[in-house]
Design a protein around this motif. Structure first.
Motif, PDB file in Angstrom:
ATOM      1  N   CYS A 286       0.806  -1.224   0.000  1.00 36.70           N
ATOM      2  CA  CYS A 286       0.000   0.000   0.000  1.00 36.70           C
ATOM      3  C   CYS A 286       0.840   1.276   0.000  1.00 36.70           C
ATOM      4  CB  CYS A 286      -0.945   0.015   1.199  1.00 36.70           C
ATOM      5  SG  CYS A 286      -2.075  -1.392   1.255  1.00 36.70           S
ATOM      6  N   ASN A 287       2.162   1.111  -0.006  1.00 39.92           N
ATOM      7  CA  ASN A 287       3.067   2.265   0.015  1.00 39.92           C
ATOM      8  C   ASN A 287       2.799   3.153   1.226  1.00 39.92           C
ATOM      9  OD1 ASN A 287       5.200   3.804  -0.967  1.00 39.92           O
ATOM     10  ND2 ASN A 287       3.871   5.110  -2.226  1.00 39.92           N
ATOM     11  N   GLN A 288       2.537   2.508   2.360  1.00 42.07           N
ATOM     12  CA  GLN A 288       2.268   3.225   3.600  1.00 42.07           C
ATOM     13  C   GLN A 288       3.373   2.927   4.601  1.00 42.07           C
ATOM     14  OE1 GLN A 288      -1.602   2.027   4.933  1.00 42.07           O
ATOM     15  NE2 GLN A 288      -2.696   3.086   3.296  1.00 42.07           N
ATOM     16  N   THR A 289       3.837   3.977   5.271  1.00 41.06           N
ATOM     17  CA  THR A 289       4.903   3.815   6.263  1.00 41.06           C
ATOM     18  C   THR A 289       4.451   4.205   7.663  1.00 41.06           C
ATOM     19  OG1 THR A 289       5.712   6.044   5.763  1.00 41.06           O
ATOM     20  CG2 THR A 289       6.714   4.215   4.548  1.00 41.06           C
ATOM     21  N   SER A 290       3.267   4.806   7.782  1.00 40.74           N
ATOM     22  CA  SER A 290       2.784   5.226   9.103  1.00 40.74           C
ATOM     23  C   SER A 290       2.423   4.004   9.937  1.00 40.74           C
ATOM     24  CB  SER A 290       1.559   6.133   8.957  1.00 40.74           C
ATOM     25  OG  SER A 290       1.032   6.456  10.223  1.00 40.74           O
ATOM     26  N   VAL A 291       2.767   4.056  11.220  1.00 43.67           N
ATOM     27  CA  VAL A 291       2.494   2.927  12.115  1.00 43.67           C
ATOM     28  C   VAL A 291       1.002   2.769  12.346  1.00 43.67           C
ATOM     29  CG1 VAL A 291       2.888   1.997  14.427  1.00 43.67           C
ATOM     30  CG2 VAL A 291       4.736   3.206  13.232  1.00 43.67           C
ATOM     31  N   ASN A 292       0.281   3.885  12.446  1.00 45.39           N
ATOM     32  CA  ASN A 292      -1.140   3.844  12.769  1.00 45.39           C
ATOM     33  C   ASN A 292      -2.039   3.690  11.547  1.00 45.39           C
ATOM     34  OD1 ASN A 292      -0.565   4.255  15.517  1.00 45.39           O
ATOM     35  ND2 ASN A 292      -0.459   6.478  15.225  1.00 45.39           N
ATOM     36  N   SER A 293      -1.487   3.665  10.360  1.00 48.68           N
ATOM     37  CA  SER A 293      -2.299   3.542   9.153  1.00 48.68           C
ATOM     38  C   SER A 293      -2.698   2.088   8.936  1.00 48.68           C
ATOM     39  CB  SER A 293      -1.516   4.045   7.935  1.00 48.68           C
ATOM     40  OG  SER A 293      -0.362   3.248   7.726  1.00 48.68           O
ATOM     41  N   THR A 294      -3.754   1.898   8.156  1.00 54.69           N
ATOM     42  CA  THR A 294      -4.217   0.558   7.805  1.00 54.69           C
ATOM     43  C   THR A 294      -4.153   0.378   6.294  1.00 54.69           C
ATOM     44  OG1 THR A 294      -6.521   1.312   7.727  1.00 54.69           O
ATOM     45  CG2 THR A 294      -5.732   0.358   9.805  1.00 54.69           C
ATOM     46  N   CYS A 295      -3.899  -0.841   5.904  1.00 53.19           N
ATOM     47  CA  CYS A 295      -3.769  -1.167   4.490  1.00 53.19           C
ATOM     48  C   CYS A 295      -4.844  -2.187   4.131  1.00 53.19           C
ATOM     49  CB  CYS A 295      -2.371  -1.727   4.216  1.00 53.19           C
ATOM     50  SG  CYS A 295      -2.120  -2.301   2.516  1.00 53.19           S
ATOM     51  N   GLN A 296      -5.639  -1.890   3.094  1.00 50.72           N
ATOM     52  CA  GLN A 296      -6.683  -2.796   2.634  1.00 50.72           C
ATOM     53  C   GLN A 296      -6.138  -3.642   1.487  1.00 50.72           C
ATOM     54  OE1 GLN A 296      -9.860  -0.038   1.655  1.00 50.72           O
ATOM     55  NE2 GLN A 296     -10.774  -0.254   3.676  1.00 50.72           N
ATOM     56  N   VAL A 297      -6.203  -4.960   1.671  1.00 49.30           N
ATOM     57  CA  VAL A 297      -5.629  -5.871   0.689  1.00 49.30           C
ATOM     58  C   VAL A 297      -6.699  -6.849   0.212  1.00 49.30           C
ATOM     59  CG1 VAL A 297      -3.859  -7.606   0.261  1.00 49.30           C
ATOM     60  CG2 VAL A 297      -3.374  -5.692   1.774  1.00 49.30           C
TER      61      VAL A 297
ATOM     62  N   ILE B  13     -20.661 -11.365 -10.488  1.00 52.16           N
ATOM     63  CA  ILE B  13     -19.694 -10.513  -9.787  1.00 52.16           C
ATOM     64  C   ILE B  13     -19.841 -10.740  -8.285  1.00 52.16           C
ATOM     65  CG2 ILE B  13     -18.850  -8.162  -9.416  1.00 52.16           C
ATOM     66  CD1 ILE B  13     -20.292  -7.382 -12.021  1.00 52.16           C
ATOM     67  N   CYS B  14     -18.730 -11.048  -7.638  1.00 56.91           N
ATOM     68  CA  CYS B  14     -18.719 -11.236  -6.183  1.00 56.91           C
ATOM     69  C   CYS B  14     -18.075 -10.024  -5.517  1.00 56.91           C
ATOM     70  CB  CYS B  14     -17.930 -12.484  -5.798  1.00 56.91           C
ATOM     71  SG  CYS B  14     -18.615 -14.042  -6.401  1.00 56.91           S
ATOM     72  N   GLN B  15     -18.447  -9.795  -4.276  1.00 63.69           N
ATOM     73  CA  GLN B  15     -17.802  -8.745  -3.495  1.00 63.69           C
ATOM     74  C   GLN B  15     -17.649  -9.209  -2.049  1.00 63.69           C
ATOM     75  OE1 GLN B  15     -20.645  -5.380  -3.577  1.00 63.69           O
ATOM     76  NE2 GLN B  15     -20.794  -5.599  -1.358  1.00 63.69           N
ATOM     77  N   LYS B  16     -16.603  -8.712  -1.384  1.00 61.35           N
ATOM     78  CA  LYS B  16     -16.376  -9.003   0.037  1.00 61.35           C
ATOM     79  C   LYS B  16     -15.486  -7.931   0.642  1.00 61.35           C
ATOM     80  CE  LYS B  16     -12.417 -12.158  -0.394  1.00 61.35           C
ATOM     81  NZ  LYS B  16     -11.930 -13.499   0.016  1.00 61.35           N
ATOM     82  N   ASP B  17     -15.359  -7.970   1.953  1.00 57.27           N
ATOM     83  CA  ASP B  17     -14.528  -6.997   2.666  1.00 57.27           C
ATOM     84  C   ASP B  17     -13.060  -7.316   2.448  1.00 57.27           C
ATOM     85  OD1 ASP B  17     -16.805  -5.748   3.648  1.00 57.27           O
ATOM     86  OD2 ASP B  17     -16.825  -6.990   5.467  1.00 57.27           O
ATOM     87  N   PRO B  18     -12.223  -6.303   2.353  1.00 63.22           N
ATOM     88  CA  PRO B  18     -10.785  -6.551   2.213  1.00 63.22           C
ATOM     89  C   PRO B  18     -10.154  -6.976   3.533  1.00 63.22           C
ATOM     90  CG  PRO B  18     -11.185  -4.205   2.353  1.00 63.22           C
ATOM     91  CD  PRO B  18     -12.545  -4.869   2.338  1.00 63.22           C
ATOM     92  N   THR B  19      -8.941  -7.467   3.451  1.00 64.95           N
ATOM     93  CA  THR B  19      -8.162  -7.806   4.647  1.00 64.95           C
ATOM     94  C   THR B  19      -7.407  -6.550   5.098  1.00 64.95           C
ATOM     95  OG1 THR B  19      -7.893 -10.080   3.910  1.00 64.95           O
ATOM     96  CG2 THR B  19      -6.347  -9.284   5.577  1.00 64.95           C
ATOM     97  N   LEU B  20      -7.506  -6.240   6.371  1.00 66.77           N
ATOM     98  CA  LEU B  20      -6.841  -5.060   6.915  1.00 66.77           C
ATOM     99  C   LEU B  20      -5.481  -5.445   7.495  1.00 66.77           C
ATOM    100  CD1 LEU B  20      -9.822  -3.271   8.720  1.00 66.77           C
ATOM    101  CD2 LEU B  20      -8.973  -2.914   6.386  1.00 66.77           C
TER     102      LEU B  20
END
Length: 236
Positions: free
Chosen positions: A99-110, A228-235
């Motif tokens: 996710c190109n995120q470096t903040s400790v408190n940020s979340t990344c959706q995968v 088409i399927c949909q679901k929540d991402p992994t955090l």
């Protein structure tokens, strides 16, 4: 006078001694009584020593066991701290790479491979070679821990038109006609956004919804389409 021999008469009484005299006389005590009591005393002392030694061994084992549990608790706690630190470091690495995120408190959706991320959902568009009925399509999504597509607003619809492999094909979505209520509903139970779609009463037995060219179509549920399927991402 020298050389004289003196004779004396020694008189020995033949009468038996009285009981008191017998008990008071040291010559009448049996010599075998003392060793027997000595043996008994030695046995008692030996048994006492054995019991004391056994008690000391049990006490030592209990202390060693408590020390072992204490060491295990300290080791377990240390391992947990190290594991958490390693996990945090690994998650930080994943956020940076994915996710190109470096903040400790940020979340990344995968999303899983071949799924597309949009806002807070992951979407999967089935290939051309696979066609299913509406119910079978829903079962396939459920097996993937997902559900058929639910469109909430125009932004979702715009995303679909840009990513669906072929908008001229029909795709099943999580839209169906509820016979008891006689109205369209999403598989989540949410109401239809009339700003996006206009509800129309289905024709005959066309009680399942599909999407084509930005339009919702009512079709017979046994018809085979892509889906088409949909679901929540992994955090992370």
């Amino acid at each position: 006078m020298a050389g004289e021999t003196v004779y004396a008469d020694l008189t020995v009484s033949t009468e038996p001694l009285s009981p008191r005299a017998q008990h008071s006389s040291p010559w009448l005590c049996t010599s075998s009584q003392h060793p027997r009591w000595q043996k008994i005393s030695l046995w008692i002392s030996w048994i006492g020593n054995v019991i004391l030694l056994a008690a000391l061994i049990v006490l030592a084992l209990q202390l060693e066991q408590k020390k072992g549990k204490s060491r295990m608790n300290v080791t377990t706690l240390t391992n947990m701290v190290e594991c958490n630190a390693s996990s945090d470091s690994f998650k930080s690495h994943l956020r940076s790479r994915l996710c190109n995120q470096t903040s400790v408190n940020s979340t990344c959706q995968v999303c899983p491979p071949h799924w597309h991320l949009h806002k807070d959902k992951c979407y999967l568009f089935q290939s051309k070679n696979t066609l299913k009925s509406w119910n079978d399509s829903q079962d396939d999504c459920s097996a993937r821990n997902a559900q058929l597509l639910v469109i909430q607003d125009m932004e979702d619809l715009d995303f679909l038109t840009k990513n669906i492999p072929n908008m001229h094909e029909n795709y099943w979505i999580g839209f169906s006609w509820s016979l008891p209520m006689k109205k369209w509903k999403w598989v989540t139970g949410s109401q239809v956004n009339h700003a996006v779609f206009q509800e129309k009463k289905p024709q005959e037995d066309k009680y399942c919804g599909a999407i084509k060219n930005k339009k919702i179509l009512s079709e017979t549920c046994d018809t085979i389409f892509r889906w088409i399927c949909q679901k929540d991402p992994t955090l992370i």
